[in-house]
Design a protein around this motif. Structure first.
Motif, short mmCIF file in Angstrom:
data_model
loop_
_atom_site.label_atom_id
_atom_site.label_comp_id
_atom_site.label_asym_id
_atom_site.label_seq_id
_atom_site.Cartn_x
_atom_site.Cartn_y
_atom_site.Cartn_z
N ASN A 153 -13.43 1.05 -0.01
CA ASN A 153 -12.45 0.34 -0.82
C ASN A 153 -13.00 0.26 -2.24
O ASN A 153 -14.19 -0.04 -2.43
CB ASN A 153 -12.18 -1.06 -0.27
CG ASN A 153 -11.08 -1.78 -1.01
OD1 ASN A 153 -11.23 -2.18 -2.16
ND2 ASN A 153 -9.95 -1.97 -0.34
N SER A 154 -12.16 0.52 -3.20
CA SER A 154 -12.63 0.57 -4.59
C SER A 154 -13.08 -0.79 -5.12
O SER A 154 -13.71 -0.85 -6.18
CB SER A 154 -11.53 1.14 -5.50
OG SER A 154 -10.35 0.36 -5.43
N ARG A 155 -12.79 -1.86 -4.40
CA ARG A 155 -13.22 -3.19 -4.83
C ARG A 155 -14.57 -3.57 -4.22
O ARG A 155 -15.14 -4.61 -4.58
CB ARG A 155 -12.18 -4.23 -4.43
CG ARG A 155 -10.83 -4.03 -5.12
CD ARG A 155 -9.79 -4.99 -4.56
NE ARG A 155 -10.17 -6.38 -4.74
CZ ARG A 155 -9.54 -7.42 -4.17
NH1 ARG A 155 -8.50 -7.20 -3.37
NH2 ARG A 155 -9.94 -8.65 -4.39
N ARG B 298 -19.76 -6.71 -1.95
CA ARG B 298 -19.18 -6.90 -3.28
C ARG B 298 -20.25 -6.89 -4.35
O ARG B 298 -21.33 -7.45 -4.17
CB ARG B 298 -18.41 -8.23 -3.35
CG ARG B 298 -17.18 -8.28 -2.46
CD ARG B 298 -16.41 -9.58 -2.66
NE ARG B 298 -15.26 -9.66 -1.77
CZ ARG B 298 -14.09 -9.10 -2.01
NH1 ARG B 298 -13.91 -8.43 -3.14
NH2 ARG B 298 -13.11 -9.22 -1.14
N TRP C 169 0.84 -1.19 0.00
CA TRP C 169 0.00 0.00 0.00
C TRP C 169 0.88 1.24 0.00
O TRP C 169 1.89 1.30 0.69
CB TRP C 169 -0.90 0.03 1.23
CG TRP C 169 -2.07 -0.91 1.17
CD1 TRP C 169 -2.21 -2.10 1.80
CD2 TRP C 169 -3.29 -0.70 0.44
NE1 TRP C 169 -3.42 -2.67 1.51
CE2 TRP C 169 -4.11 -1.82 0.68
CE3 TRP C 169 -3.76 0.32 -0.38
CZ2 TRP C 169 -5.37 -1.95 0.13
CZ3 TRP C 169 -5.03 0.19 -0.94
CH2 TRP C 169 -5.82 -0.93 -0.68
N THR D 78 -4.14 -0.98 -8.69
CA THR D 78 -5.32 -0.24 -9.14
C THR D 78 -6.38 -0.12 -8.04
O THR D 78 -7.46 0.42 -8.27
CB THR D 78 -5.96 -0.94 -10.35
OG1 THR D 78 -6.34 -2.28 -9.99
CG2 THR D 78 -4.99 -0.99 -11.53
N GLU D 79 -6.08 -0.61 -6.85
CA GLU D 79 -7.03 -0.60 -5.73
C GLU D 79 -6.79 0.63 -4.84
O GLU D 79 -5.66 0.99 -4.55
CB GLU D 79 -6.85 -1.88 -4.91
CG GLU D 79 -7.77 -2.00 -3.70
CD GLU D 79 -7.50 -3.27 -2.90
OE1 GLU D 79 -8.22 -3.51 -1.93
OE2 GLU D 79 -6.55 -4.01 -3.27
N GLN E 253 -3.22 3.57 -1.92
CA GLN E 253 -3.34 2.88 -3.21
C GLN E 253 -2.44 1.66 -3.22
O GLN E 253 -1.31 1.69 -2.72
CB GLN E 253 -2.96 3.82 -4.36
CG GLN E 253 -3.10 3.17 -5.74
CD GLN E 253 -2.77 4.13 -6.87
OE1 GLN E 253 -2.31 5.24 -6.63
NE2 GLN E 253 -3.00 3.71 -8.11
N SER F 18 -8.08 2.76 -1.16
CA SER F 18 -8.71 2.61 0.15
C SER F 18 -8.71 3.97 0.84
O SER F 18 -7.72 4.72 0.75
CB SER F 18 -7.95 1.59 1.00
OG SER F 18 -8.48 1.53 2.32
#
Length: 227
Positions: free
Chosen positions: A38-40, A207, A4, A25-26, A22, A28
């Motif tokens: 979280n981008s996921r 999700r 991270w 590509t993720e 970051q 938080s």
């Protein structure tokens, strides 16, 4: 494993520090040891928008208020369901969050801030609600981890009796108040009823497509307007 990387920090007015991180590509957004976003994990925030928009479907020129920009999941999902004549006002208290949306997280937002239906206000959503009377077809709140201030204690004012009364006044006839939470809160469900709302409480997976934690969404319609 990709480590991270700390990209930036921002102070929440009257609250604690947010940290944008970051990993590949993720992305938080952290508050202390708590991961706020979280981008996921976009499923339940998208469900917040879809459920609220379904309640006001078919209206001409609907106007919705979104409290909390976050990573734009709720905004993007709302824009996908709303007609071309809709208006979406997004209230974001922390200016750096808006800057992150246009900067390092631009790919996550997919240009939704440039949609002509969208107006971003760098202000407290509480203030917009208190100033409104019959202004919004839907109010969507995702400003914290639920109806108890985590990032700042002042957020409690959204969810107490006075805050819920103000939200009720701010809604147009047949409008809906939709609230996201990471966990159930029976006390908040009772307060919604005491404030004159007919309440539906549902669960949504963190999700997209299922999986992850079960989050809570309240859909509340003023009782005398409920059909």
């Amino acid at each position: 494993m990709i480590p991270w990387i700390h990209l930036d920090s921002a102070r929440v007015p009257g609250g604690d520090e947010l940290r944008l991180k970051q990993r590949g590509t993720e992305f938080s957004i952290m508050l202390g040891t708590n991961e706020l976003m979280n981008s996921r994990l976009s499923g339940s925030e998208e469900a917040l928008a879809r459920l609220a928009c379904a309640r006001i479907g078919g209206r001409a020129a609907p106007h919705i208020l979104i409290g909390g920009l976050g990573m734009g999941f709720t905004l993007r999902a709302a824009l996908a369901d709303l007609p071309r004549d809709a208006r979406v006002t997004v209230a974001e208290l922390v200016p750096e969050v808006v800057a992150w949306a246009r900067g390092p997280m631009a790919g996550v937002f997919e240009g939704c801030l440039d949609d002509p239906r969208v107006a971003v206000r760098e202000t407290d959503v509480i203030d917009l609600i208190r100033l409104a009377k019959g202004a919004y077809d839907a109010i969507l709140l995702d400003v914290d981890n639920g109806p108890e201030g985590l990032s700042r204690k002042a957020n409690d004012a959204l969810y107490d009796h006075a805050g819920l009364a103000a939200a009720r006044t701010a809604l147009r006839p047949g409008g809906v108040l939709a609230v996201w939470s990471s966990a159930p809160d029976s006390g908040f469900t009772r307060r919604l009823g005491q404030a004159g709302f007919v309440v539906e409480e549902t669960r949504a997976r963190a999700r997209r497509g299922g999986g992850g934690a079960r989050h809570v969404i309240w859909l509340a319609v003023p009782a005398e307007r409920h059909r």
